[in-house]
Design a protein around this motif. Sequence first.
Motif, PDB file in Angstrom:
ATOM      1  N   PRO A 142       0.827  -1.218   0.000  1.00 41.10           N
ATOM      2  CA  PRO A 142       0.000   0.000   0.000  1.00 41.10           C
ATOM      3  C   PRO A 142       0.854   1.258   0.000  1.00 41.10           C
ATOM      4  O   PRO A 142       1.960   1.278   0.550  1.00 41.10           O
ATOM      5  CB  PRO A 142      -0.821  -0.133   1.286  1.00 41.10           C
ATOM      6  N   ILE A 143       0.306   2.325  -0.613  1.00 43.53           N
ATOM      7  CA  ILE A 143       1.120   3.528  -0.821  1.00 43.53           C
ATOM      8  C   ILE A 143       1.022   4.538   0.312  1.00 43.53           C
ATOM      9  O   ILE A 143       1.877   5.406   0.444  1.00 43.53           O
ATOM     10  CB  ILE A 143       0.727   4.218  -2.139  1.00 43.53           C
ATOM     11  N   GLY A 144      -0.052   4.495   1.131  1.00 48.22           N
ATOM     12  CA  GLY A 144      -0.229   5.489   2.185  1.00 48.22           C
ATOM     13  C   GLY A 144      -1.587   6.156   2.073  1.00 48.22           C
ATOM     14  O   GLY A 144      -2.461   5.699   1.338  1.00 48.22           O
ATOM     15  N   PRO A 145      -1.804   7.259   2.788  1.00 50.88           N
ATOM     16  CA  PRO A 145      -3.119   7.920   2.790  1.00 50.88           C
ATOM     17  C   PRO A 145      -3.567   8.363   1.392  1.00 50.88           C
ATOM     18  O   PRO A 145      -2.785   8.911   0.614  1.00 50.88           O
ATOM     19  CB  PRO A 145      -2.906   9.126   3.704  1.00 50.88           C
ATOM     20  N   VAL A 146      -4.840   8.128   1.104  1.00 50.94           N
ATOM     21  CA  VAL A 146      -5.437   8.441  -0.188  1.00 50.94           C
ATOM     22  C   VAL A 146      -6.573   9.445   0.011  1.00 50.94           C
ATOM     23  O   VAL A 146      -7.381   9.308   0.933  1.00 50.94           O
ATOM     24  CB  VAL A 146      -5.978   7.165  -0.864  1.00 50.94           C
ATOM     25  N   ALA A 147      -6.624  10.453  -0.849  1.00 52.12           N
ATOM     26  CA  ALA A 147      -7.746  11.406  -0.859  1.00 52.12           C
ATOM     27  C   ALA A 147      -8.765  10.952  -1.891  1.00 52.12           C
ATOM     28  O   ALA A 147      -8.403  10.590  -3.016  1.00 52.12           O
ATOM     29  CB  ALA A 147      -7.263  12.813  -1.184  1.00 52.12           C
ATOM     30  N   VAL A 148     -10.040  10.982  -1.518  1.00 52.20           N
ATOM     31  CA  VAL A 148     -11.122  10.582  -2.415  1.00 52.20           C
ATOM     32  C   VAL A 148     -12.140  11.719  -2.497  1.00 52.20           C
ATOM     33  O   VAL A 148     -12.533  12.273  -1.460  1.00 52.20           O
ATOM     34  CB  VAL A 148     -11.808   9.291  -1.926  1.00 52.20           C
ATOM     35  N   ILE A 228      -0.722  13.138   1.690  1.00 55.77           N
ATOM     36  CA  ILE A 228      -1.577  12.421   0.740  1.00 55.77           C
ATOM     37  C   ILE A 228      -0.702  11.839  -0.364  1.00 55.77           C
ATOM     38  O   ILE A 228       0.130  12.522  -0.951  1.00 55.77           O
ATOM     39  CB  ILE A 228      -2.653  13.359   0.150  1.00 55.77           C
ATOM     40  N   ARG A 229      -0.907  10.562  -0.658  1.00 60.32           N
ATOM     41  CA  ARG A 229      -0.042   9.864  -1.615  1.00 60.32           C
ATOM     42  C   ARG A 229      -0.694   9.618  -2.968  1.00 60.32           C
ATOM     43  O   ARG A 229      -0.010   9.241  -3.927  1.00 60.32           O
ATOM     44  CB  ARG A 229       0.397   8.503  -1.034  1.00 60.32           C
ATOM     45  N   ALA A 230      -2.036   9.766  -3.076  1.00 57.35           N
ATOM     46  CA  ALA A 230      -2.740   9.608  -4.355  1.00 57.35           C
ATOM     47  C   ALA A 230      -4.141  10.176  -4.184  1.00 57.35           C
ATOM     48  O   ALA A 230      -4.632  10.338  -3.059  1.00 57.35           O
ATOM     49  CB  ALA A 230      -2.812   8.142  -4.786  1.00 57.35           C
ATOM     50  N   VAL A 231      -4.781  10.459  -5.310  1.00 55.01           N
ATOM     51  CA  VAL A 231      -6.125  11.047  -5.301  1.00 55.01           C
ATOM     52  C   VAL A 231      -7.026  10.264  -6.245  1.00 55.01           C
ATOM     53  O   VAL A 231      -6.636   9.956  -7.377  1.00 55.01           O
ATOM     54  CB  VAL A 231      -6.087  12.525  -5.740  1.00 55.01           C
ATOM     55  N   ILE A 254       2.137  13.575  -7.057  1.00 55.99           N
ATOM     56  CA  ILE A 254       1.456  12.317  -6.744  1.00 55.99           C
ATOM     57  C   ILE A 254       0.500  11.972  -7.872  1.00 55.99           C
ATOM     58  O   ILE A 254       0.074  12.846  -8.635  1.00 55.99           O
ATOM     59  CB  ILE A 254       0.687  12.390  -5.412  1.00 55.99           C
ATOM     60  N   PRO A 255       0.134  10.689  -8.011  1.00 56.21           N
ATOM     61  CA  PRO A 255      -0.813  10.310  -9.067  1.00 56.21           C
ATOM     62  C   PRO A 255      -2.216  10.811  -8.775  1.00 56.21           C
ATOM     63  O   PRO A 255      -2.689  10.765  -7.635  1.00 56.21           O
ATOM     64  CB  PRO A 255      -0.751   8.781  -9.069  1.00 56.21           C
ATOM     65  N   PHE A 256      -2.865  11.293  -9.823  1.00 56.24           N
ATOM     66  CA  PHE A 256      -4.248  11.746  -9.746  1.00 56.24           C
ATOM     67  C   PHE A 256      -5.066  10.844 -10.655  1.00 56.24           C
ATOM     68  O   PHE A 256      -4.902  10.859 -11.875  1.00 56.24           O
ATOM     69  CB  PHE A 256      -4.356  13.203 -10.195  1.00 56.24           C
ATOM     70  N   PHE A 257      -5.914  10.027 -10.052  1.00 54.36           N
ATOM     71  CA  PHE A 257      -6.722   9.091 -10.816  1.00 54.36           C
ATOM     72  C   PHE A 257      -8.104   9.705 -11.012  1.00 54.36           C
ATOM     73  O   PHE A 257      -9.007   9.508 -10.207  1.00 54.36           O
ATOM     74  CB  PHE A 257      -6.793   7.742 -10.101  1.00 54.36           C
TER      75      PHE A 257
END
Length: 500
Positions: A142-148, A228-231, A254-257
Amino acid sequence: MTYTPHGAHWIAGKKTLGAERFTTPTGHAFSVGTAAEVALACGSAEAAFWSFGHTTPEDRAQLLEAIAEEIDARAEAITEMGCAETGLPEARLNGERGRTTGQFRLFADHIRKGTYLDQRHDPALPDRQPAPRPELRMIQRPIGPVAVFGASNFPLAFSVGGGDTAAALAAGCPVVVKGHPAHPGTGEVVGDAIAAAVARCGLHAGVFSLLQGDSHALGGALVTHPLIRAVGFTGSLRGGRALFDLCAARPEPIPFFGELGSVNPMFLLPSALAARGDEIASGWAGSLTMGAGQFCTNPGIAVVIDGPAADAFIAQTSAALDAVPPQTMLTDGIADAYHAGRDLVAGSAGVQTVLGKPSDQRHAAPNLFETTADIWLNTHALGEEVFGPLGLVVRARDADQMLEVAQALQGQLTCTLHLDENDTGLGQRLMPVLERKAGRVLANGFPTGVEVADAMVHGGPYPASTNFGATSVGTLSIRRFLRPVCYQNLPDALLPQGMT
């Protein structure tokens, strides 16, 4: 029952009332998140990651199942708030709740199988010449905290407890959700359910936080927070691109999905159009107006080869759409955008109005237009999404020009072929183009309705999404929140739990 929202955020396992509030059309007040509250939620998520990121798949599967149970236990309140806030019918809310809990249960089953870890092992070769090879093991971590970001058009399945949240938690990543201001009460009930499940499973409270708010500043503060490590994002091209640029401009990008929508073109090949144009017209009208057209897979364009069969298809589609009454859209803003998009298409040179039905305020009536491929190829705006029940028929001169239209498409979530056996040759010419343009290619169907399953891809080349290698639906979506780590010559005692 009558549910009364508490209006608070969920931060570090506690309901937190903000100093500033915003009021929704239902008359309820909700907290507006600040940069300080973003920092508190992200700090708590980072603290949680040191334990949650090292839980077993079984631990997380139990959490996902507990979330589904807690959501189901609040079914009445969810439906009540969802209907009041969105104007969606009760049956739609109940069905979407089933899809939402189904996503959590699907991911529980998926991570129990362990295949998502993609483990690889190269044994040591100490006697290899000219140099020995070390032992190498690889696993996804796992990469860490994710923002949704919650979506406007799906108050459950793509929102607080949507697929992004389910995938991130399944991966072992704490989640900080920004609820959508169009349905904060619905998001609050789901947030209560997730927080209850986290507590019930005895996990760190920072595994889940929910920040409410109607300001762009809140979203900006969240995606730029260094923890934050990804969105994960589902929404408009304009909003998604702004957040994508913020993620790329960070000192540590960071990656933005982002799933940003598309026009989801359909190509009606000649034999199929001649044999069953009326059936396709009826199906298209139903798909185009489903949920007032507020689906990112809404098939907004139909490409046909000009001729009598095309004339009949357009007339049949118009008749089917004319029978559909205006529907309530999710928000005033979405309705305004639909009306503006309709007016833009109607006012474009070379576009003819086939069915122009008036709409008022938050209601949307279906509209149908037609143009030639020559006009479409030279008018960029006609290839842009209009979010709502609007269809555009593009008449191509022949098969070669139909292929030219396909080649000119931007990235799409879906492309559809309507074909019969005699259309196979043209279908074979189109397929190499369509599979480069879309994340999902389908035949003799309609793209509305995204199955939650292992093989589903809900994404595509830009601008359909910001990462063509990812999906926001289906079990493959977990890979967005994992990264491969190689372990060289490490003793077993230092390897991650469950590594074989």
